[in-house]
Structure formats: structure tokens, C-alpha cells
Design a protein around this motif. Structure first.
Motif, PDB file in Angstrom:
ATOM      1  N   ASN A 184      43.188  27.540  21.498  1.00  0.00           N
ATOM      2  CA  ASN A 184      43.007  27.722  22.936  1.00  0.00           C
ATOM      3  C   ASN A 184      42.007  28.828  23.241  1.00  0.00           C
ATOM      4  OD1 ASN A 184      45.065  25.845  23.216  1.00  0.00           O
ATOM      5  ND2 ASN A 184      46.627  27.398  23.518  1.00  0.00           N
ATOM      6  N   ALA A 185      41.342  28.672  24.352  1.00  0.00           N
ATOM      7  CA  ALA A 185      40.484  29.726  24.903  1.00  0.00           C
ATOM      8  C   ALA A 185      41.189  30.265  26.137  1.00  0.00           C
ATOM      9  CB  ALA A 185      39.123  29.154  25.286  1.00  0.00           C
ATOM     10  N   TRP A 186      41.062  31.575  26.380  1.00  0.00           N
ATOM     11  CA  TRP A 186      41.660  32.152  27.588  1.00  0.00           C
ATOM     12  C   TRP A 186      40.954  33.435  27.960  1.00  0.00           C
ATOM     13  CZ3 TRP A 186      44.329  32.475  22.912  1.00  0.00           C
ATOM     14  CH2 TRP A 186      44.528  33.768  22.421  1.00  0.00           C
ATOM     15  N   VAL A 187      41.116  33.805  29.223  1.00  0.00           N
ATOM     16  CA  VAL A 187      40.628  35.076  29.735  1.00  0.00           C
ATOM     17  C   VAL A 187      41.705  35.607  30.683  1.00  0.00           C
ATOM     18  CG1 VAL A 187      38.859  36.272  31.093  1.00  0.00           C
ATOM     19  CG2 VAL A 187      38.202  34.350  29.631  1.00  0.00           C
ATOM     20  N   ASN A 188      42.144  36.840  30.461  1.00  0.00           N
ATOM     21  CA  ASN A 188      43.072  37.530  31.351  1.00  0.00           C
ATOM     22  C   ASN A 188      42.330  38.725  31.929  1.00  0.00           C
ATOM     23  OD1 ASN A 188      45.205  36.782  28.773  1.00  0.00           O
ATOM     24  ND2 ASN A 188      45.563  35.937  30.785  1.00  0.00           N
ATOM     25  N   SER A 189      42.201  38.754  33.246  1.00  0.00           N
ATOM     26  CA  SER A 189      41.410  39.807  33.870  1.00  0.00           C
ATOM     27  C   SER A 189      41.902  40.120  35.277  1.00  0.00           C
ATOM     28  CB  SER A 189      39.938  39.383  33.942  1.00  0.00           C
ATOM     29  OG  SER A 189      39.795  38.249  34.786  1.00  0.00           O
ATOM     30  N   SER A 190      41.420  41.227  35.778  1.00  0.00           N
ATOM     31  CA  SER A 190      41.635  41.597  37.176  1.00  0.00           C
ATOM     32  C   SER A 190      40.338  42.195  37.693  1.00  0.00           C
ATOM     33  CB  SER A 190      42.789  42.598  37.322  1.00  0.00           C
ATOM     34  OG  SER A 190      42.457  43.825  36.704  1.00  0.00           O
ATOM     35  N   ALA A 191      40.209  42.228  38.994  1.00  0.00           N
ATOM     36  CA  ALA A 191      39.015  42.822  39.610  1.00  0.00           C
ATOM     37  C   ALA A 191      39.449  43.762  40.720  1.00  0.00           C
ATOM     38  CB  ALA A 191      38.096  41.738  40.164  1.00  0.00           C
ATOM     39  N   ASP A 192      38.916  44.981  40.676  1.00  0.00           N
ATOM     40  CA  ASP A 192      39.114  45.959  41.744  1.00  0.00           C
ATOM     41  C   ASP A 192      37.883  45.893  42.637  1.00  0.00           C
ATOM     42  OD1 ASP A 192      41.482  46.871  40.557  1.00  0.00           O
ATOM     43  OD2 ASP A 192      40.418  48.374  39.373  1.00  0.00           O
ATOM     44  N   PHE A 193      38.109  45.684  43.934  1.00  0.00           N
ATOM     45  CA  PHE A 193      37.026  45.621  44.901  1.00  0.00           C
ATOM     46  C   PHE A 193      37.003  46.947  45.665  1.00  0.00           C
ATOM     47  CE2 PHE A 193      38.430  41.330  44.075  1.00  0.00           C
ATOM     48  CZ  PHE A 193      37.256  40.626  43.939  1.00  0.00           C
ATOM     49  N   THR A 194      35.853  47.614  45.650  1.00  0.00           N
ATOM     50  CA  THR A 194      35.718  48.940  46.251  1.00  0.00           C
ATOM     51  C   THR A 194      34.571  48.955  47.250  1.00  0.00           C
ATOM     52  OG1 THR A 194      36.450  49.895  44.152  1.00  0.00           O
ATOM     53  CG2 THR A 194      35.412  51.393  45.704  1.00  0.00           C
ATOM     54  N   ASP A 195      34.765  49.677  48.339  1.00  0.00           N
ATOM     55  CA  ASP A 195      33.703  49.892  49.319  1.00  0.00           C
ATOM     56  C   ASP A 195      32.750  50.931  48.727  1.00  0.00           C
ATOM     57  OD1 ASP A 195      32.166  51.097  51.462  1.00  0.00           O
ATOM     58  OD2 ASP A 195      33.567  50.177  52.868  1.00  0.00           O
ATOM     59  N   LEU A 196      31.498  50.556  48.502  1.00  0.00           N
ATOM     60  CA  LEU A 196      30.538  51.472  47.877  1.00  0.00           C
ATOM     61  C   LEU A 196      30.117  52.606  48.794  1.00  0.00           C
ATOM     62  CD1 LEU A 196      28.210  49.034  45.883  1.00  0.00           C
ATOM     63  CD2 LEU A 196      30.005  50.542  44.989  1.00  0.00           C
ATOM     64  N   LYS A 197      30.325  52.458  50.081  1.00  0.00           N
ATOM     65  CA  LYS A 197      29.950  53.515  51.026  1.00  0.00           C
ATOM     66  C   LYS A 197      31.012  54.620  51.063  1.00  0.00           C
ATOM     67  CE  LYS A 197      27.603  53.614  55.407  1.00  0.00           C
ATOM     68  NZ  LYS A 197      27.247  52.834  56.582  1.00  0.00           N
ATOM     69  N   THR A 198      32.287  54.221  51.065  1.00  0.00           N
ATOM     70  CA  THR A 198      33.370  55.196  51.230  1.00  0.00           C
ATOM     71  C   THR A 198      34.155  55.465  49.951  1.00  0.00           C
ATOM     72  OG1 THR A 198      35.026  53.508  51.792  1.00  0.00           O
ATOM     73  CG2 THR A 198      33.690  54.426  53.610  1.00  0.00           C
ATOM     74  N   GLY A 199      34.068  54.556  48.988  1.00  0.00           N
ATOM     75  CA  GLY A 199      34.860  54.695  47.763  1.00  0.00           C
ATOM     76  C   GLY A 199      36.271  54.148  47.901  1.00  0.00           C
ATOM     77  N   GLN A 200      36.603  53.609  49.053  1.00  0.00           N
ATOM     78  CA  GLN A 200      37.944  53.083  49.304  1.00  0.00           C
ATOM     79  C   GLN A 200      38.183  51.795  48.514  1.00  0.00           C
ATOM     80  OE1 GLN A 200      38.596  51.937  53.378  1.00  0.00           O
ATOM     81  NE2 GLN A 200      40.694  51.299  53.003  1.00  0.00           N
ATOM     82  N   LEU A 201      39.359  51.722  47.883  1.00  0.00           N
ATOM     83  CA  LEU A 201      39.763  50.499  47.196  1.00  0.00           C
ATOM     84  C   LEU A 201      40.126  49.464  48.247  1.00  0.00           C
ATOM     85  CD1 LEU A 201      40.443  49.030  44.510  1.00  0.00           C
ATOM     86  CD2 LEU A 201      42.776  49.920  44.769  1.00  0.00           C
ATOM     87  N   LEU A 202      39.444  48.339  48.240  1.00  0.00           N
ATOM     88  CA  LEU A 202      39.677  47.284  49.227  1.00  0.00           C
ATOM     89  C   LEU A 202      40.778  46.329  48.789  1.00  0.00           C
ATOM     90  CD1 LEU A 202      35.923  46.514  49.952  1.00  0.00           C
ATOM     91  CD2 LEU A 202      37.482  47.916  51.331  1.00  0.00           C
ATOM     92  N   GLY A 203      40.979  46.220  47.494  1.00  0.00           N
ATOM     93  CA  GLY A 203      42.008  45.332  46.980  1.00  0.00           C
ATOM     94  C   GLY A 203      41.794  45.046  45.516  1.00  0.00           C
ATOM     95  N   THR A 204      42.816  44.484  44.904  1.00  0.00           N
ATOM     96  CA  THR A 204      42.771  44.093  43.496  1.00  0.00           C
ATOM     97  C   THR A 204      43.283  42.664  43.381  1.00  0.00           C
ATOM     98  OG1 THR A 204      43.151  46.358  42.748  1.00  0.00           O
ATOM     99  CG2 THR A 204      43.628  44.606  41.172  1.00  0.00           C
TER     100      THR A 204
END
Length: 181
Positions: free
Chosen positions: A122-142
């Protein structure tokens, strides 16, 4: 229909199905909403990280390269500009940082899949992505983005390249559908 036409039609149908492969599906979860301003979507920065096990995998550079290319293609199709950055630093401009964290993967090449079918596993990928506002540094969501294939599909099973393309498509779709509050 005579036997030769039926044979030709059957041969073509089998050949097309073998060449087309199965589409990879992505299981995603995490933040239900991403509050992203429309102007920030035009400037995307991506960074890839992996734990020590992932970084020691000999296929890690190949996975990152194919994923970056898939994200670039998907972003370009939506009119977004995407660049890779080693660090997602604030630059005072509207933009979205995408830090992709890979916790585990198994890379299967098309050659291995076509040559050995179910024998390569089997092939697989387990990942997550953190989305950040580049202007303020605020985490927008994961969000999490996981995909896998079943070796029992044989040569029809999605290989890693198809899986990262599907994840890239989902990431850009999530950004596109994001609405600012």
C-alpha cells in the motif's frame, strides 16, 4: 457484432481501464472553517516539515518535490501565486502560510506498481496543514489530509504521486472556499 469487433472492443476497454487507474481519495478533518481574506489567497507560501522518521526516509525529497509541483499546478489553475519557503515568516503583506506536517508516508512509484502490482503493498500519506495569516501570524486553522491505496487494487491502485495531487487539490479547494468573517 462479429467476434473480431467484440475482441477489439474488449481489448480497448481493458487497456483504457489499466491506464486510467483509480483516483485517490482524501480523508480530511480539523478546523471546520478557515477565515481567509480574498486578497490573502493570492499569495500562498508553503513549507514542508516531517518528523525524524519521515526525514530519514529516502523518498522524502521526492515526496516534497511532487507535492510542491502539484500545489503549484492547482494554485495556478485558480489564479493564486504559490512559493515554497523554508520558514513561514511574517512579511507584512496579505498572504496565507501553509505549513504541511507529514507524520508518515509510504512512497510507491508508478513503475513499482505496474511492475509488481499487489506485491509492492500500500501507498499512504498522513499529513496535516496549518494555515497562517502571513500579515499577522495568526493561526487560521489546521486540517488533516490523509490518503491511502489498497494493494489489492493492483495496477489500478493510486500511487503516491496521485495521492499528493489529490491532497494538493483538496488544500487549494479548502483555501478557495474559505470565507473571511
Amino acid at each position: 457484432m462479429n467476434a473480431s469487433k467484440l475482441s477489439s472492443a474488449l481489448y480497448c476497454a481493458v487497456a483504457i481501464s489499466l491506464l486510467s487507474g483509480c483516483a485517490a481519495s482524501v480523508k480530511s478533518g480539523g478546523s471546520p472553517m478557515l477565515p481567509i481574506q480574498a486578497t490573502a489567497k493570492q499569495n500562498l507560501r508553503v513549507n514542508f516539515e516531517g518528523n525524524s522518521k519521515v526525514q530519514q526516509n529516502e523518498d522524502w525529497p521526492l515526496l516534497k518535490q511532487e507535492w510542491k509541483e502539484a500545489l503549484h499546478a492547482e494554485a495556478s489553475a485558480e489564479g493564486y501565486r504559490l512559493a515554497e519557503s523554508q520558514l513561514l515568516s511574517l512579511d507584512g503583506k496579505d498572504g496565507v502560510g501553509i505549513k504541511i506536517n507529514v507524520s508518515n508516508f509510504r512512497y510507491i512509484t508508478p513503475g513499482a506498481r505496474y511492475g509488481a502490482g499487489i506485491m509492492v503493498g500500500n501507498a499512504w500519506v498522513n499529513s496535516s496543514a496549518d494555515f497562517t495569516d502571513l500579515k499577522t501570524g495568526q493561526l487560521l486553522g489546521t486540517r488533516t489530509y490523509d490518503t491511502s491505496s489498497s494493494a489489492w487494487e493492483g495496477v489500478m491502485s493510486a500511487m503516491t504521486q496521485e495521492q499528493v495531487e489529490a491532497i494538493a487539490r483538496q488544500i487549494i479547494a479548502d483555501i478557495k472556499s474559505a470565507k473571511a468573517y
